[in-house]
Scaffold this motif. Structure first.
Motif, PDB file in Angstrom:
ATOM      1  N   ARG A   1       0.831  -1.183   0.000  1.00  0.00           N
ATOM      2  CA  ARG A   1       0.000   0.000   0.000  1.00  0.00           C
ATOM      3  C   ARG A   1       0.873   1.242   0.000  1.00  0.00           C
ATOM      4  O   ARG A   1       1.952   1.239   0.558  1.00  0.00           O
ATOM      5  CB  ARG A   1      -0.919  -0.002   1.214  1.00  0.00           C
ATOM      6  CG  ARG A   1      -1.970  -1.085   1.131  1.00  0.00           C
ATOM      7  CD  ARG A   1      -3.041  -0.981   2.176  1.00  0.00           C
ATOM      8  NE  ARG A   1      -3.531   0.367   2.327  1.00  0.00           N
ATOM      9  CZ  ARG A   1      -4.101   0.814   3.429  1.00  0.00           C
ATOM     10  NH1 ARG A   1      -4.262   0.035   4.455  1.00  0.00           N
ATOM     11  NH2 ARG A   1      -4.526   2.048   3.513  1.00  0.00           N
ATOM     12  N   HIS A   2       0.360   2.283  -0.583  1.00  0.00           N
ATOM     13  CA  HIS A   2       1.051   3.561  -0.674  1.00  0.00           C
ATOM     14  C   HIS A   2       0.210   4.648  -0.024  1.00  0.00           C
ATOM     15  O   HIS A   2      -1.018   4.572  -0.029  1.00  0.00           O
ATOM     16  CB  HIS A   2       1.324   3.911  -2.139  1.00  0.00           C
ATOM     17  CG  HIS A   2       2.288   2.971  -2.776  1.00  0.00           C
ATOM     18  ND1 HIS A   2       1.901   1.783  -3.340  1.00  0.00           N
ATOM     19  CD2 HIS A   2       3.628   3.044  -2.909  1.00  0.00           C
ATOM     20  CE1 HIS A   2       2.965   1.161  -3.797  1.00  0.00           C
ATOM     21  NE2 HIS A   2       4.019   1.895  -3.560  1.00  0.00           N
ATOM     22  N   PHE A   3       0.886   5.654   0.503  1.00  0.00           N
ATOM     23  CA  PHE A   3       0.235   6.724   1.237  1.00  0.00           C
ATOM     24  C   PHE A   3       0.767   8.071   0.779  1.00  0.00           C
ATOM     25  O   PHE A   3       1.911   8.176   0.326  1.00  0.00           O
ATOM     26  CB  PHE A   3       0.486   6.550   2.738  1.00  0.00           C
ATOM     27  CG  PHE A   3      -0.075   5.276   3.283  1.00  0.00           C
ATOM     28  CD1 PHE A   3      -1.365   5.227   3.769  1.00  0.00           C
ATOM     29  CD2 PHE A   3       0.676   4.116   3.272  1.00  0.00           C
ATOM     30  CE1 PHE A   3      -1.903   4.038   4.254  1.00  0.00           C
ATOM     31  CE2 PHE A   3       0.147   2.924   3.750  1.00  0.00           C
ATOM     32  CZ  PHE A   3      -1.146   2.884   4.241  1.00  0.00           C
ATOM     33  N   PRO A   4      -0.037   9.132   0.955  1.00  0.00           N
ATOM     34  CA  PRO A   4       0.406  10.469   0.567  1.00  0.00           C
ATOM     35  C   PRO A   4       1.584  10.987   1.407  1.00  0.00           C
ATOM     36  O   PRO A   4       2.327  11.850   0.957  1.00  0.00           O
ATOM     37  CB  PRO A   4      -0.822  11.347   0.777  1.00  0.00           C
ATOM     38  CG  PRO A   4      -1.976  10.421   0.830  1.00  0.00           C
ATOM     39  CD  PRO A   4      -1.454   9.114   1.331  1.00  0.00           C
ATOM     40  N   SER A   5       1.736  10.479   2.624  1.00  0.00           N
ATOM     41  CA  SER A   5       2.817  10.946   3.492  1.00  0.00           C
ATOM     42  C   SER A   5       3.370   9.780   4.308  1.00  0.00           C
ATOM     43  O   SER A   5       2.679   8.776   4.532  1.00  0.00           O
ATOM     44  CB  SER A   5       2.302  12.026   4.450  1.00  0.00           C
ATOM     45  OG  SER A   5       1.484  11.443   5.449  1.00  0.00           O
ATOM     46  N   PRO A   6       4.618   9.900   4.786  1.00  0.00           N
ATOM     47  CA  PRO A   6       5.161   8.837   5.638  1.00  0.00           C
ATOM     48  C   PRO A   6       4.414   8.729   6.965  1.00  0.00           C
ATOM     49  O   PRO A   6       4.297   7.639   7.518  1.00  0.00           O
ATOM     50  CB  PRO A   6       6.626   9.226   5.824  1.00  0.00           C
ATOM     51  CG  PRO A   6       6.710  10.660   5.477  1.00  0.00           C
ATOM     52  CD  PRO A   6       5.598  10.945   4.530  1.00  0.00           C
ATOM     53  N   GLN A   7       3.881   9.836   7.470  1.00  0.00           N
ATOM     54  CA  GLN A   7       3.116   9.790   8.721  1.00  0.00           C
ATOM     55  C   GLN A   7       1.873   8.922   8.549  1.00  0.00           C
ATOM     56  O   GLN A   7       1.528   8.142   9.437  1.00  0.00           O
ATOM     57  CB  GLN A   7       2.727  11.189   9.183  1.00  0.00           C
ATOM     58  CG  GLN A   7       2.026  11.199  10.541  1.00  0.00           C
ATOM     59  CD  GLN A   7       2.923  10.726  11.672  1.00  0.00           C
ATOM     60  OE1 GLN A   7       3.998  11.280  11.875  1.00  0.00           O
ATOM     61  NE2 GLN A   7       2.498   9.719  12.415  1.00  0.00           N
ATOM     62  N   GLU A   8       1.205   9.042   7.419  1.00  0.00           N
ATOM     63  CA  GLU A   8       0.019   8.217   7.171  1.00  0.00           C
ATOM     64  C   GLU A   8       0.391   6.739   7.064  1.00  0.00           C
ATOM     65  O   GLU A   8      -0.347   5.869   7.529  1.00  0.00           O
ATOM     66  CB  GLU A   8      -0.709   8.692   5.919  1.00  0.00           C
ATOM     67  CG  GLU A   8      -1.389  10.027   6.123  1.00  0.00           C
ATOM     68  CD  GLU A   8      -2.030  10.543   4.861  1.00  0.00           C
ATOM     69  OE1 GLU A   8      -3.026   9.936   4.414  1.00  0.00           O
ATOM     70  OE2 GLU A   8      -1.542  11.563   4.331  1.00  0.00           O
ATOM     71  N   ALA A   9       1.542   6.446   6.491  1.00  0.00           N
ATOM     72  CA  ALA A   9       2.012   5.058   6.430  1.00  0.00           C
ATOM     73  C   ALA A   9       2.285   4.537   7.839  1.00  0.00           C
ATOM     74  O   ALA A   9       1.884   3.424   8.193  1.00  0.00           O
ATOM     75  CB  ALA A   9       3.267   4.966   5.563  1.00  0.00           C
ATOM     76  N   ALA A  10       2.955   5.348   8.656  1.00  0.00           N
ATOM     77  CA  ALA A  10       3.248   4.951  10.035  1.00  0.00           C
ATOM     78  C   ALA A  10       1.960   4.742  10.831  1.00  0.00           C
ATOM     79  O   ALA A  10       1.836   3.758  11.573  1.00  0.00           O
ATOM     80  CB  ALA A  10       4.124   6.009  10.707  1.00  0.00           C
ATOM     81  N   ASP A  11       1.008   5.637  10.657  1.00  0.00           N
ATOM     82  CA  ASP A  11      -0.273   5.496  11.359  1.00  0.00           C
ATOM     83  C   ASP A  11      -0.968   4.198  10.980  1.00  0.00           C
ATOM     84  O   ASP A  11      -1.550   3.517  11.835  1.00  0.00           O
ATOM     85  CB  ASP A  11      -1.194   6.683  11.046  1.00  0.00           C
ATOM     86  CG  ASP A  11      -0.713   7.991  11.654  1.00  0.00           C
ATOM     87  OD1 ASP A  11       0.147   7.967  12.559  1.00  0.00           O
ATOM     88  OD2 ASP A  11      -1.198   9.049  11.196  1.00  0.00           O
TER      89      ASP A  11
END
Length: 97
Positions: A1-11
């Protein structure tokens, strides 16, 4: 999965750990996620300790414009970096190995 930001990936990763959601963890880290984070083998105490450290404080540290890592309040850094690609931010499971 991919996310707009690294914070969203971490969350998303933390959420999957909090819910003991192995399917979501595999979606985030790939089919060999059990080698990196064996969720079925993690004790409840280990998960709670991590979640407590996360709740006390966390941050995403950019190592470069296209690489970041998760650091929790006790200074522990997740050994699986997040990288930015054409589709957004994702965990780099190969580098985490």
């Amino acid at each position: 999965r991919h996310f707009p930001s690294p914070q969203e990936a971490a969350d998303a990763l933390v959420d999957s750990l909090a819910r003991s959601d192995g399917a979501e963890l595999r979606a985030l880290l790939g089919p060999n996620s059990g080698e990196l984070l064996p969720i079925d083998e993690l004790s409840a105490e280990d998960r709670y300790d991590f979640l407590a450290a996360w709740a006390k404080g966390n941050r995403v540290v950019a190592d470069s414009r296209s690489r970041a890592r998760l650091v929790v309040s006790d200074g522990w850094s997740l050994p699986i970096p997040m990288v930015r690609g054409a589709n957004g931010w994702a965990f780099d499971a190969r580098a985490g190995r």
